[in-house]
Design an enzyme around this catalytic site. Structure first.
Site, PDB file in Angstrom:
ATOM      1  N   GLY A 160       3.966   2.055   7.148  1.00  0.00           N
ATOM      2  CA  GLY A 160       3.676   2.884   8.311  1.00  0.00           C
ATOM      3  C   GLY A 160       2.216   2.842   8.713  1.00  0.00           C
TER       4      GLY A 160
ATOM      5  N   ASN B  22       3.370  15.789   9.469  1.00  0.00           N
ATOM      6  CA  ASN B  22       3.852  15.606   8.101  1.00  0.00           C
ATOM      7  C   ASN B  22       3.605  16.819   7.222  1.00  0.00           C
ATOM      8  OD1 ASN B  22       1.218  14.423   8.754  1.00  0.00           O
ATOM      9  ND2 ASN B  22       1.019  14.092   6.557  1.00  0.00           N
TER      10      ASN B  22
ATOM     11  N   GLN C 195       7.391  10.572  10.399  1.00  0.00           N
ATOM     12  CA  GLN C 195       8.097  11.717   9.819  1.00  0.00           C
ATOM     13  C   GLN C 195       9.476  11.938  10.430  1.00  0.00           C
ATOM     14  OE1 GLN C 195       7.651  13.769   7.197  1.00  0.00           O
ATOM     15  NE2 GLN C 195       5.918  12.505   6.601  1.00  0.00           N
TER      16      GLN C 195
ATOM     17  N   ALA D  58       9.586   2.713   6.389  1.00  0.00           N
ATOM     18  CA  ALA D  58      10.936   2.682   5.808  1.00  0.00           C
ATOM     19  C   ALA D  58      11.150   3.720   4.711  1.00  0.00           C
ATOM     20  CB  ALA D  58      11.219   1.278   5.254  1.00  0.00           C
ATOM     21  N   HIS D  59      10.140   3.936   3.872  1.00  0.00           N
ATOM     22  CA  HIS D  59      10.370   4.765   2.685  1.00  0.00           C
ATOM     23  C   HIS D  59      10.503   6.248   3.017  1.00  0.00           C
ATOM     24  CE1 HIS D  59       6.291   6.579   2.046  1.00  0.00           C
ATOM     25  NE2 HIS D  59       5.929   5.566   2.790  1.00  0.00           N
TER      26      HIS D  59
ATOM     27  N   THR E 224       4.520 -14.437   5.180  1.00  0.00           N
ATOM     28  CA  THR E 224       5.938 -14.553   4.872  1.00  0.00           C
ATOM     29  C   THR E 224       6.563 -13.163   4.902  1.00  0.00           C
ATOM     30  OG1 THR E 224       5.499 -16.490   3.522  1.00  0.00           O
ATOM     31  CG2 THR E 224       7.581 -15.343   3.125  1.00  0.00           C
TER      32      THR E 224
ATOM     33  N   CYS F 291      -1.178  12.045   0.442  1.00  0.00           N
ATOM     34  CA  CYS F 291      -2.471  11.364   0.346  1.00  0.00           C
ATOM     35  C   CYS F 291      -3.575  12.319  -0.056  1.00  0.00           C
ATOM     36  CB  CYS F 291      -2.881  10.736   1.669  1.00  0.00           C
ATOM     37  SG  CYS F 291      -1.606   9.742   2.384  1.00  0.00           S
TER      38      CYS F 291
HETATM   39  C1  LIG Z   1       2.947  11.128   9.849  1.00  0.00           C
HETATM   40  C2  LIG Z   1       2.664   9.975   8.960  1.00  0.00           C
HETATM   41  N1  LIG Z   1       2.098   8.863   9.465  1.00  0.00           N
HETATM   42  C3  LIG Z   1       1.845   7.787   8.703  1.00  0.00           C
HETATM   43  C4  LIG Z   1       2.140   7.754   7.366  1.00  0.00           C
HETATM   44  C5  LIG Z   1       1.804   6.516   6.582  1.00  0.00           C
HETATM   45  O1  LIG Z   1       2.921   5.811   6.118  1.00  0.00           O
HETATM   46  P1  LIG Z   1       2.791   4.819   4.876  1.00  0.00           P
HETATM   47  O2  LIG Z   1       2.272   5.609   3.726  1.00  0.00           O
HETATM   48  O3  LIG Z   1       4.153   4.302   4.650  1.00  0.00           O
HETATM   49  O4  LIG Z   1       1.821   3.750   5.250  1.00  0.00           O
HETATM   50  C6  LIG Z   1       2.735   8.892   6.779  1.00  0.00           C
HETATM   51  C7  LIG Z   1       3.086   8.977   5.335  1.00  0.00           C
HETATM   52  O5  LIG Z   1       2.386   8.619   4.443  1.00  0.00           O
HETATM   53  C8  LIG Z   1       2.998  10.015   7.596  1.00  0.00           C
HETATM   54  O6  LIG Z   1       3.560  11.126   7.092  1.00  0.00           O
HETATM   55  C1  LIG Z   2      -2.254 -21.835   0.610  1.00  0.00           C
HETATM   56  C2  LIG Z   2      -1.560 -20.665   1.208  1.00  0.00           C
HETATM   57  N1  LIG Z   2      -2.294 -19.603   1.625  1.00  0.00           N
HETATM   58  C3  LIG Z   2      -1.709 -18.522   2.171  1.00  0.00           C
HETATM   59  C4  LIG Z   2      -0.349 -18.414   2.318  1.00  0.00           C
HETATM   60  C5  LIG Z   2       0.210 -17.171   2.953  1.00  0.00           C
HETATM   61  O1  LIG Z   2       0.970 -16.397   2.071  1.00  0.00           O
HETATM   62  P1  LIG Z   2       2.048 -15.336   2.611  1.00  0.00           P
HETATM   63  O2  LIG Z   2       3.012 -16.122   3.457  1.00  0.00           O
HETATM   64  O3  LIG Z   2       2.661 -14.745   1.429  1.00  0.00           O
HETATM   65  O4  LIG Z   2       1.332 -14.355   3.467  1.00  0.00           O
HETATM   66  C6  LIG Z   2       0.463 -19.500   1.908  1.00  0.00           C
HETATM   67  C7  LIG Z   2       1.936 -19.499   2.034  1.00  0.00           C
HETATM   68  O5  LIG Z   2       2.546 -19.147   3.009  1.00  0.00           O
HETATM   69  C8  LIG Z   2      -0.169 -20.642   1.341  1.00  0.00           C
HETATM   70  O6  LIG Z   2       0.549 -21.685   0.927  1.00  0.00           O
END
Ligand SMILES: Cc1ncc(COP(=O)(O)O)c(C=O)c1O
Ligand SMILES: Cc1ncc(COP(=O)(O)O)c(C=O)c1O
Ligand code: FES
Ligand code: FES
Lengths: 133, 392, 392, 133
Positions: free
Chosen positions: C80, C159, C187, C206-207, C243, C331
């Site tokens: 988030g 939150n 939230q 997501a969480h 990725t 946090c």
């Molecule tokens: C209102 C709000 N915004 C943003 C976040 C940030 O999400 P995350 O911790 O998954 O990055 C949270 C929770 O931590 C939240 O409650």
């Molecule tokens: C040399 C190198 N650096 C960086 C990356 C980026 O990693 P990721 O795709 O996990 O962000 C890769 C593979 O995709 C890579 O082979």
């Protein structure tokens, strides 16, 4: 492999009529200037009908498949029927092509038309000429 | 969506694309499950939160061993690309976008992309070409360094060719000139030792060594000035805000432990060299092939040009025959322009386009490699035949 | 490290900290497993890669339904906070750091942190206070908007207090003034409908609704100019390189489907309201308590001050008695300064420090809430007694 | 809960000697100006020995636990022994405190010393005075 239709997969993995017809009546050679893919057709024509046809192709998977497919479609057909083939029909015969594969159909239609034109004009291609795709 | 339930490739498949990503190691799958069961937020003070916090701390220690740094020198990120962007952009942002960056033409898109972004902020960037061998000459780096060079970023081994770069020598040169060094060790982590690297910043990505996708880490030395890319709740010592990816981090740590142990094992290393030799011996049946880099190279990565076929076409045919390889890097799959790495090495475009990369990992067997070579030889012959070329 | 093997809290635990994070939904655990089994890289052209790509596309469609946008309007992120930072910093970076940002004093640290970072790049920032009720008055936003206002960022619900903000009215005002709107719906996603929001940018994590930690998404409208935070391989339409977190993304989609269905069910909504009422009825046994926000509020979030005790001390005692709650946001746990949200509402520091947040989720039962209220009443009495205060 | 030693958990959840001694010989009241935590001790002293002692406390979990612990430790001890208690000894008696809990020990040692001083000086605190932690 979801990127290819079953027909494309079939012709790609198991190409029909590759090579050259021994005593060809006509040869047509078309290339796509952007991707560099090329198809060469050699055919025997008798009484306005394609009695034998073979392809050689360099290119992407779909271009090889479509070249092979083309030889099957064209063999036994009259030259006017071959001239009537267009890219949309090739897409259809191929069981569908994705947007980025679609220009392959243009290459195939072009080389088919060129075969007919060359036969009528009594010329042959030695170097690939560009397709309009 | 697939309904396969167990992790890993299906047995009929020969997966030789470990440089793109690896199957998740069983130990990592187990750790992922433990992480999922830790339902608290590591920032929560209650015991569910504290249990998650302790698990993350334990994982941090394991990843610190991989990276060769203190526990608090590990910053977990959302992948290798994020770690790299944090290293480059975070360092220059902290320096208020002053100074000069030296990098190379064979870097991954994440480094080149971050360098480009730094340039839009006013950072001067020098991009050094490699030798035709695929290796960056440290002398070229030395020549590129200026009095205002803040950072030198060079990869440990190239993802497309496997070429191992002289990062220790480059680090010496850069440090002597007062510049910091970032090493993109995404390809080597878990395969070559990276803990001894004397670079300041080191990036890794979990899914390249048996962890899950979307988790990475950056080694950050104490006292290094780094501005976060992601601001907020102060997690990861303020370098990366956001609730920690607890399952992914635990899986990364488990995979790191397995990989570090394996990579330190001479038997494992010898096996990988043997796999390379077997593959190349099999492919040697074909005329005219060219191995792009075959010395100072990772055993795991074999980049080969097959003149007379398009690399993507060959890869498609191998795929249909159950052998998974790639054309250059995964990110470039489908794009028409030839590999920037091979181009930078001076490889002609048609040879670059006829290239396929085979890459091994912990699950690769000798039988798989032998079969892959046979299928490749047969496929190349078939494609050359379609082209009317001598198939040999 | 724990060795618990099944997902979710232990049955003796009463987990009332869903606003911090939620247990992973069983459907999401299953999807996570499917994602782990997809061992290819979505950017690889072979069938293992394409299977991963198709799974991500399917997940994107599900998350698009949550967010109420086209499939290609979904950008997956590493949480988030990252989605929020991308929304704010990406929008202003694309505008070359020109223009004005309006936000509020009650935003999450991710918004306030990103706003601070934007300010260091030269963006003018106006931070609007809330009313004492905990709600932002749209008129205050209207007054803050200037001709050069590019973006207004307001959270859907707070939150800490659960206060639902008038984001639709604020969006109308901002749009009428030619400004874009970002809504932090972290939230509310999966609890209140967010698909109908007319805001341009919408962030979720997501969480918070049964997915896993470390995955988020941003709704980005077609044609919106956004610069990536993470540069590289061009994934996520160029908005987020790296990725893709395939297992996490699949889990997010599965959790979204479950949560969207549940949240549209009047029985579920009524149950949550009932839980809130039961908790407050139980706590009403105590003298002097204060519910910070009790109208225009999410049923799931109950923020209560217990004068005569420190909130963190109460949370610790509840924890030792098996009830997991939080002091304000996760946090801020452990930090000594009183909540910036309550402070902005004009709550005196000692009252803010005596505050505890109870938050419900899909797994919360009436029995759990009744027990939690009883344990809380008893604990507050005990602590007040230690202080020699009237325990009532 | 890993953040607290078992001793702290015990005294926190089950505080001993809370309240005030009815006919106290002395009262000592110390607060930490930073965190606002406060401990009030009331004690009966006879022949230089603390015969009864009770605490009241407002503060963090550790401060409540340590206040309770302190009453157990001090009860029955001579005033000179009480005066000898220092923060390190409190940390030890508490079974360990984390770095951010450590100032609690200062609060406890201060209020113990203040109790002895107040007794000797025959004064009593009504408002909390600041600890040196
Ligand atoms: C209102 C709000 N915004 C943003 C976040 C940030 O999400 P995350 O911790 O998954 O990055 C949270 C929770 O931590 C939240 O409650
Ligand atoms: C040399 C190198 N650096 C960086 C990356 C980026 O990693 P990721 O795709 O996990 O962000 C890769 C593979 O995709 C890579 O082979
Ligand atoms: S890629 Fe152009 S015809 Fe094959
Ligand atoms: S927080 Fe200071 S003594 Fe408790």
């Amino acid at each position: 492999m979801g990127r290819f239709s079953p027909t494309v997969v079939d012709h790609f993995t198991n190409p029909r009529n590759s090579g050259q017809v021994a005593d060809a009546s006509v040869r047509a050679f078309v290339g796509n200037p952007v991707c560099g893919d090329q198809i060469l057709l050699t055919a025997a024509v008798a009484d306005g009908v394609v009695t034998d046809i073979r392809f050689q192709a360099f290119g992407c998977s779909a271009s090889l498949a479509v070249a092979s497919l083309l030889t099957e479609v064209v063999k036994g057909k009259g030259l006017d029927e071959v001239a009537a083939l267009d890219a949309d029909r090739v897409v259809e015969l191929a069981g569908g092509l994705t947007p980025d594969q679609r220009h392959v159909a243009g290459l195939a239609a072009d080389v088919a038309h060129r075969l007919v034109d060359n036969f009528h004009q009594g010329v042959n291609d030695d170097d690939p000429i560009s397709c309009g795709a | 969506m697939t309904t396969r339930s167990a992790a890993g490739p299906d047995p009929a498949e020969i997966y030789l694309d470990h440089a793109a990503t690896t199957p998740v190691a069983p130990e990592a799958v187990a750790a992922l499950g433990r992480g999922v069961a830790l339902h608290g937020n590591p920032s929560s003070r209650h015991s569910a939160g504290q249990a998650a916090r302790e698990a993350v701390d334990g994982a941090r220690a394991a990843v610190a061993r991989l990276l060769g740094c203190a526990h608090d020198g590990v910053v977990f990120t959302g992948g290798g690309s994020e770690a790299i962007n944090l290293a480059l952009l975070g360092t220059f942002a902290a320096a208020e976008w002053r100074g000069h960056l030296v990098t190379t033409r064979i870097e991954h898109a994440a480094v080149l992309g971050a360098a480009g972004a730094a340039a839009t902020h006013g950072v001067a960037v020098t991009v050094v070409p490699p030798d035709p061998s695929g290796h960056v000459d440290p002398e070229r780096i030395a020549e590129a360094i200026r009095p205002d060079t803040l950072l030198v970023s060079v990869m440990h081994a190239n993802n497309e060719t496997g070429a191992i770069q002289p990062v220790e020598r480059i680090t010496e040169i850069a440090h002597a000139a007062g510049a910091l060094v970032h090493v993109d060790a995404v390809q080597t982590a878990g395969k070559l030792p990276i803990a001894p690297l004397r670079a300041d910043l080191v990036s890794v990505s979990a899914h390249k060594f048996g962890g899950v996708k979307g988790v990475g880490a950056l080694r950050v030395p104490a006292g290094h000035e780094l501005t976060a890319l992601i601001h907020g709740g102060g997690q990861e010592s303020g370098y990366r805000a956001g609730t920690e990816n607890v399952p992914g981090i635990l899986a990364m740590a488990a995979a790191a432990e397995v990989a570090v142990t394996a990579s330190a094992d001479p038997v494992v290393r010898a096996h990988r060299e043997h796999l390379r030799a077997r593959l190349l011996a099999g492919l040697a049946e074909l005329d005219g092939i060219r191995v792009h880099v075959d010395s100072r190279v990772m055993a795991e990565t074999v980049s080969v040009a097959f003149p007379g076929v398009r690399g993507d076409t060959l890869a498609d045919l191998l795929d249909l025959r159950g052998v998974h390889v790639s054309t250059g890097s995964a990110c470039h799959a489908g794009s028409e322009s030839p590999s920037h790495v091979l181009t930078a090495m001076g490889v002609p475009a048609d040879l670059a386009r006829s290239t396929v990369r085979f890459s091994f990992g912990s699950t690769t067997t000798e039988q798989a490699v032998v079969t892959a070579a046979e299928v490749t030889v047969d496929s190349v012959r078939g494609l050359r035949r379609s082209w009317g070329a001598n198939p040999a």
